[in-house]
Each structure stands twice: as structure tokens, then as C-alpha cells.
Motif scaffolding. Structure first.
Motif, mmCIF file in Angstrom:
data_model
loop_
_atom_site.group_PDB
_atom_site.id
_atom_site.type_symbol
_atom_site.label_atom_id
_atom_site.label_comp_id
_atom_site.label_asym_id
_atom_site.label_seq_id
_atom_site.Cartn_x
_atom_site.Cartn_y
_atom_site.Cartn_z
ATOM 1 N N PRO A 164 63.357 26.353 55.581
ATOM 2 C CA PRO A 164 62.410 27.029 56.467
ATOM 3 C C PRO A 164 62.752 28.504 56.634
ATOM 4 O O PRO A 164 63.912 28.907 56.558
ATOM 5 C CB PRO A 164 62.554 26.261 57.786
ATOM 6 C CG PRO A 164 63.010 24.908 57.372
ATOM 7 C CD PRO A 164 63.914 25.132 56.196
ATOM 8 N N ASP A 165 61.729 29.300 56.891
ATOM 9 C CA ASP A 165 61.880 30.756 56.941
ATOM 10 C C ASP A 165 62.549 31.254 58.216
ATOM 11 O O ASP A 165 63.126 32.340 58.219
ATOM 12 C CB ASP A 165 60.505 31.425 56.814
ATOM 13 C CG ASP A 165 59.746 30.964 55.587
ATOM 14 O OD1 ASP A 165 60.373 30.824 54.522
ATOM 15 O OD2 ASP A 165 58.526 30.728 55.695
ATOM 16 N N GLU A 166 62.450 30.478 59.286
ATOM 17 C CA GLU A 166 62.986 30.931 60.570
ATOM 18 C C GLU A 166 63.699 29.763 61.245
ATOM 19 O O GLU A 166 63.071 28.801 61.674
ATOM 20 C CB GLU A 166 61.856 31.483 61.454
ATOM 21 C CG GLU A 166 61.096 32.621 60.762
ATOM 22 C CD GLU A 166 60.088 33.315 61.670
ATOM 23 O OE1 GLU A 166 60.114 33.048 62.889
ATOM 24 O OE2 GLU A 166 59.293 34.123 61.159
ATOM 25 N N ARG A 200 58.311 33.572 51.609
ATOM 26 C CA ARG A 200 58.229 32.635 52.715
ATOM 27 C C ARG A 200 57.256 31.508 52.381
ATOM 28 O O ARG A 200 56.261 31.716 51.688
ATOM 29 C CB ARG A 200 57.778 33.375 53.986
ATOM 30 C CG ARG A 200 58.801 34.374 54.497
ATOM 31 C CD ARG A 200 58.205 35.370 55.471
ATOM 32 N NE ARG A 200 57.645 34.756 56.668
ATOM 33 C CZ ARG A 200 58.300 34.562 57.809
ATOM 34 N NH1 ARG A 200 59.568 34.921 57.911
ATOM 35 N NH2 ARG A 200 57.700 34.022 58.845
ATOM 36 N N SER A 202 57.238 28.368 54.948
ATOM 37 C CA SER A 202 57.051 27.473 56.091
ATOM 38 C C SER A 202 56.418 28.139 57.305
ATOM 39 O O SER A 202 55.819 27.459 58.139
ATOM 40 C CB SER A 202 58.399 26.857 56.503
ATOM 41 O OG SER A 202 59.279 27.858 56.989
ATOM 42 N N HIS A 203 56.585 29.439 57.457
ATOM 43 C CA HIS A 203 56.115 30.134 58.653
ATOM 44 C C HIS A 203 55.184 31.290 58.261
ATOM 45 O O HIS A 203 55.481 32.047 57.337
ATOM 46 C CB HIS A 203 57.286 30.722 59.453
ATOM 47 C CG HIS A 203 58.119 29.711 60.165
ATOM 48 N ND1 HIS A 203 58.894 28.773 59.509
ATOM 49 C CD2 HIS A 203 58.307 29.481 61.498
ATOM 50 C CE1 HIS A 203 59.529 28.019 60.402
ATOM 51 N NE2 HIS A 203 59.186 28.437 61.605
ATOM 52 N N ASP A 204 54.090 31.403 58.990
ATOM 53 C CA ASP A 204 53.242 32.580 58.803
ATOM 54 C C ASP A 204 53.934 33.802 59.406
ATOM 55 O O ASP A 204 54.634 33.674 60.423
ATOM 56 C CB ASP A 204 51.882 32.356 59.476
ATOM 57 C CG ASP A 204 51.066 31.300 58.742
ATOM 58 O OD1 ASP A 204 51.202 31.210 57.501
ATOM 59 O OD2 ASP A 204 50.313 30.569 59.416
ATOM 60 N N GLU A 405 58.231 18.987 61.133
ATOM 61 C CA GLU A 405 57.509 19.909 60.265
ATOM 62 C C GLU A 405 58.444 20.696 59.341
ATOM 63 O O GLU A 405 57.986 21.534 58.566
ATOM 64 C CB GLU A 405 56.698 20.896 61.119
ATOM 65 C CG GLU A 405 55.586 20.237 61.910
ATOM 66 C CD GLU A 405 54.637 19.441 61.014
ATOM 67 O OE1 GLU A 405 54.223 19.993 59.975
ATOM 68 O OE2 GLU A 405 54.336 18.283 61.344
ATOM 69 N N TRP A 406 59.719 20.441 59.406
ATOM 70 C CA TRP A 406 60.689 21.108 58.536
ATOM 71 C C TRP A 406 60.377 20.826 57.075
ATOM 72 O O TRP A 406 60.422 21.695 56.229
ATOM 73 C CB TRP A 406 62.084 20.612 58.902
ATOM 74 C CG TRP A 406 63.244 21.261 58.233
ATOM 75 C CD1 TRP A 406 63.556 21.242 56.896
ATOM 76 C CD2 TRP A 406 64.292 22.009 58.863
ATOM 77 N NE1 TRP A 406 64.720 21.908 56.660
ATOM 78 C CE2 TRP A 406 65.198 22.391 57.855
ATOM 79 C CE3 TRP A 406 64.568 22.373 60.184
ATOM 80 C CZ2 TRP A 406 66.355 23.129 58.126
ATOM 81 C CZ3 TRP A 406 65.704 23.091 60.449
ATOM 82 C CH2 TRP A 406 66.581 23.472 59.433
ATOM 83 N N LEU A 433 63.661 24.464 63.846
ATOM 84 C CA LEU A 433 62.687 25.484 63.521
ATOM 85 C C LEU A 433 62.552 26.419 64.714
ATOM 86 O O LEU A 433 62.515 25.976 65.868
ATOM 87 C CB LEU A 433 61.335 24.839 63.220
ATOM 88 C CG LEU A 433 61.260 23.952 61.968
ATOM 89 C CD1 LEU A 433 59.925 23.222 61.939
ATOM 90 C CD2 LEU A 433 61.435 24.768 60.716
ATOM 91 N N THR A 435 61.201 28.320 67.634
ATOM 92 C CA THR A 435 60.048 27.992 68.476
ATOM 93 C C THR A 435 59.125 29.183 68.677
ATOM 94 O O THR A 435 57.938 29.024 68.956
ATOM 95 C CB THR A 435 60.515 27.463 69.840
ATOM 96 O OG1 THR A 435 61.395 28.423 70.438
ATOM 97 C CG2 THR A 435 61.263 26.144 69.667
ATOM 98 N N PRO A 437 58.216 33.286 66.959
ATOM 99 C CA PRO A 437 58.481 34.155 65.809
ATOM 100 C C PRO A 437 59.724 35.007 66.047
ATOM 101 O O PRO A 437 59.859 35.650 67.091
ATOM 102 C CB PRO A 437 57.223 35.013 65.716
ATOM 103 C CG PRO A 437 56.146 34.189 66.358
ATOM 104 C CD PRO A 437 56.824 33.431 67.463
#
Length: 453
Positions: A164-166, A200, A202-204, A405-406, A433, A435, A437
Motif C-alpha cells: 500500500p502507498d500510505e 501508486r 492503493s491510494h488516490d 482493503e490492503w 492503512l 486513515t 492522506p
């Protein structure tokens, strides 16, 4: 065709996370695609299935009954399915292994889609190790040891493996242990965070953060919360998009109350007196160009990959969030007490180009489906085996509810065992993940100074 692609990818992801029934769904999807006449796409989808969920030749062996314990008395029966360094550790009684059920691990839909979409575009530049044309996903699916460039390609697959990105890790416990006496010498509590600026999934925003003037691929941040004598000691590492770019790392020491840049040579020193170097982080925290990479072949071996929620953790202390850490057992309580399953693996060797490096080589045993470096052998400058690294990986769907969602593997526990000094450092980890940004706020030297006050 776009809709067929999306549907097949969605089905493919569900297969990896949910087992044989979902496999049947995917097979039916392939049949429908053949019937509809789109045989080329169906073949590509099937190839991706083999890439992220390889078929095991020894998967139906009667030796692999879940619950079986491998110890000194029966380890020779399993030596063809075990890393040979582990065979010796089991044989002398340092640890025993418990077998678990076969489990398919998920792949994030965007990572799978990017692998499919950009297959064939990444290329190795004329400069050693430099990569061009990469946009996302696995850079080099379908590795073969017969390819003279397979070693460095495997290194890039490991560097750009899905994660995951974050990520935040507020529950991050380091323990220093004496393997001979069993004494727990020191315990550190830390906070950790990782941010991907580019590539990236997984995350916008995807595929990259909008503001990245330093041209970074990723950043890693660590802060010690206890014990008091090193409280607020912090580490920040910036990984550049261009592998040839100089490495950037900073350390904040509470005794000096200032941020200082870490010299390249310091990255192979023991980090905070542990058995782990900064270069060991995430499997290999260095420039790919600094190593000579060789893919030694593939194999099927037992690895510590499992479902966290299915482990017997009743004797473990419950954290404030209701999480129970993986236990450690064996000599000095140095080895994660998890179940092991058979996986296809790649053997990858890394030899430092700089002859002054304190290591002669690293040998990685990489899970082929996830490209996670699960086992690591570290050899001293004289060529003798020095350390054994083990990473225990849980299926994200059997972890904490917030990590559903990982969609990948979650590192639960790590050990770095100094086999020469008979000492180890163990890490207990509960990552989540992010929570909110994360942006850039945590990953700069100004933040380090602010937190050190």
C-alpha cells in the motif's frame, strides 16, 4: 474489450483472496472469453494467473498435512522442501516449524491491472541497474534464470513489489535478545510510516502525488517513543525515482537535538545497537546499481505465510486495539511462531560492487507470487554465513478489520538472527492503512525537528 478486461481482473483478484471456488469462477471467465473469440486476451489473463498464483508441483505431497510439526527427528524428511540454513537450525534445535493450510494471497486490482497493461514496456538502461519505461505493476513478469539480465530484473520486481502507498505502524516493538541465555536485553517502542510518491496503486491520487519536486519514489520515517534515553530519536529515508541518484537519509538524536545527514557508510552499521542495518530495511534498502544481482533459479520451499486470525494467539497480550502479536519461540525466543506453507520461490543473490562493503553477499529467498523477500542469508566479508533474516507474512484478509482493503501480504513479525554472536533482534508489527492522506508533512527534516522538541 475494456469491460472484459475489468471483469476478468476483478474475478482474478477475488480468486487470489478466497480460494478454490473463486478459481472456478475465473476458469469459467476464461472459457467465456475463448467462446467469444478473444483467445489472445484469455491467454494473457491465464499467464497473469500463473504469475501471481503459480501452480505447485509438490502441493499434494502427504508431507504437507496442516498441523504437522517439523523438528530435529523428522527434518531430514523435509530437507528438499526447506531452505538449507533452516534445516541446520531445526536440526540443532534452534526452532521447530508447524505446517499450515494452503492459502492464496490477494493482489490489489490496480497492481494486477498495471502489470497487465504495461507488460513489456520497462527496459534496463545501459547503465547498470537503471530502469526506463516503468509505469506501474510488476516490472518484469515471467522471469527465467536463462535470461542474462534476470538478476537485476528480479531486483526491480522486489523493489516495486506491491505494498500500500500510505502505511502507518504505531505498534512497532523491537526486542534485543540473547539466544544463549534467553535474556531479553532491551525493548524499543517505535512509530513508523511509509509513503509512496510515485507508482501508486492503493491510494488516490494514482499513479503519483501531484507535488514531488524532489523526484522521490518513496519515503520511510521512524521515531522512537521509548525507552527514555533514546526517546524521539528519528530516522528519515528518501528513495529517489532515479536509482543512480545519491541516497538521502537523516537521523535526529535526542542527545544532540539536531538533524544530521547519514553518510553512505553508516547505513551498514548496527541501527540503534540492534542486529539490523539500515540497508536491511524492507529486504534491501539501498541502490540497485550498487549490487551485482544474479537469479540463481526457482524452487518450491516452505515459507512463513499464513492467516493471522487463524493462529493460536490466546496466550499473547491484547493491545489497546484488540490486536495480538505473533509469538516468538525457539532459541532465545528469536523465531516467529507461525505456520508455514509451500510456496514457489526465487533465489536471488546480491554481491556488493564496492569491495569495502562489510558484506560479501546476500542471498534472498523470494516468494514468487508476491515478490516479498521472506528469508535472507547475510554473509560476512570473509564469505561466512553471518545472519539469517525471517519475515512472517499474513494474508491481509485475515488480519485486522481495517486492513481488509490492503489486498496483499502484511508483515506481522521480523527476526534478524546473528548466528555467529548467537543474538537476535525481533520486530512485532501491527501496520495499518493510513486513515487520513499522509501527504508530505511527516517526511521532511522540519517535521523531525518539530517532533524532537
Amino acid at each position: 474489450m475494456d469491460k472484459q478486461l475489468a471483469d476478468a481482473i476483478d474475478s482474478r483478484n477475488e480468486i487470489f483472496g478466497r480460494g478454490p471456488i473463486r478459481r472456478l469462477v475465473f476458469c469459467l471467465t476464461l472459457i467465456l472469453l475463448f467462446v467469444s473469440g478473444d483467445r489472445a486476451f484469455a491467454q494473457e489473463a491465464q499467464d497473469m494467473s500463473a504469475e501471481f498464483s503459480p501452480t505447485l508441483g509438490n502441493g499434494d505431497s502427504p508431507l504437507l498435512t496442516p498441523g504437522t510439526i517439523i523438528g530435529p527427528n523428522n527434518v531430514d524428511d523435509y530437507k528438499h522442501l526447506l531452505d538449507q540454513v533452516l534445516v541446520e537450525r531445526v536440526r540443532v534445535g534452534d526452532l521447530q516449524l508447524t505446517l499450515g493450510p494452503e492459502l492464496d494471497f490477494p493482489v490489489h486490482p490496480r497492481y494486477l491491472q498495471a502489470t497487465e497493461r504495461y507488460a513489456g514496456e520497462p527496459e534496463l538502461d545501459s547503465a547498470p541497474g537503471e530502469l526506463t519505461g516503468y509505469k506501474g505493476g510488476r516490472p518484469f513478469p515471467g522471469l527465467s534464470a536463462s535470461d542474462p539480465q534476470s538478476g537485476v530484473k528480479a531486483a526491480w520486481n522486489m523493489r516495486y513489489a506491491y505494498s500500500p502507498d500510505e502505511i502507518e505502524t504505531a505498534h512497532f516493538i523491537w526486542r534485543y535478545r540473547n539466544m544463549v541465555s534467553g535474556k531479553l536485553e532491551r525493548t524499543l517502542n517505535m512509530y513508523g510510516a511509509i509513503l509512496r510518491y510515485a507508482y501508486r496503486h492503493s491510494h488516490d491520487p494514482v499513479p503519483e502525488l501531484e507535488n514531488n519536486p524532489a523526484q522521490l519514489f518513496s519515503a520511510l520515517y521512524l521515531r522512537v517513543s521509548s525507552p527514555q534515553d533514546i526517546r524521539n530519536t528519528q530516522l528519515l529515508i528518501h528513495r529517489a525515482l532515479q536509482d543512480r541518484a545519491p541516497e538521502q537519509a537523516w537521523l535526529y538524536l535526542n542527545t544532540q537535538r539536531r538533524v544530521k545527514r547519514i553518510a553512505t557508510g553508516q547505513k551498514t552499521d548496527a541501527f540503534l545497537g540492534s542486529d539490523i542495518m539500515i540497508e536491511d530495511f524492507l529486504g534491501y534498502n539501498g541502490r540497485i546499481v550498487d549490487m551485482e544481482w544474479t537469479l540463481l533459479g526457482s524452487d518450491e520451499l516452505l515459507l512463513p505465510m499464513y492467516a493471522h486470525s487463524q493462529l493460536d494467539l490466546d496466550d499473547q497480550e491484547v493491545s489497546e486495539a484488540g490486536f495480538r502479536d505473533v509469538a516468538f519461540a525457539g532459541a532465545g525466543a528469536c523465531f516467529p511462531e507461525v505456520t508455514w506453507q509451500l510456496r514457489k520461490v526465487f533465489h536471488l543473490q546480491a554481491v556488493p560492487r564496492d569491495k569495502r562493503h562489510p558484506l560479501s553477499k546476500r542471498h534472498y529467498i523470494i516468494d514468487a507470487a508476491t515478490f516479498s523477500p521472506v528469508l535472507t542469508h547475510i554473509y560476512d566479508r570473509g564469505g561466512e554465513l553471518w545472519k539469517l533474516g525471517i519475515v512472517a507474512l499474513s494474508h491481509s484478509g485475515y488480519h485486522t478489520p481495517g486492513n481488509e482493503e490492503w489486498r496483499g501480504v502484511i508483515t506481522d513479525a521480523v527476526t534478524m538472527v546473528d548466528l555467529q554472536a548467537r543474538h537476535c533482534t525481533t520486530l512485532s508489527i501491527n501496520s495499518r492503512l493510513a486513515t487520513e492522506p499522509m501527504g508530505h508533512k511527516t517526511f521532511n527534516t522540519s517535521y523531525m525537528r518539530q517532533m524532537g522538541r
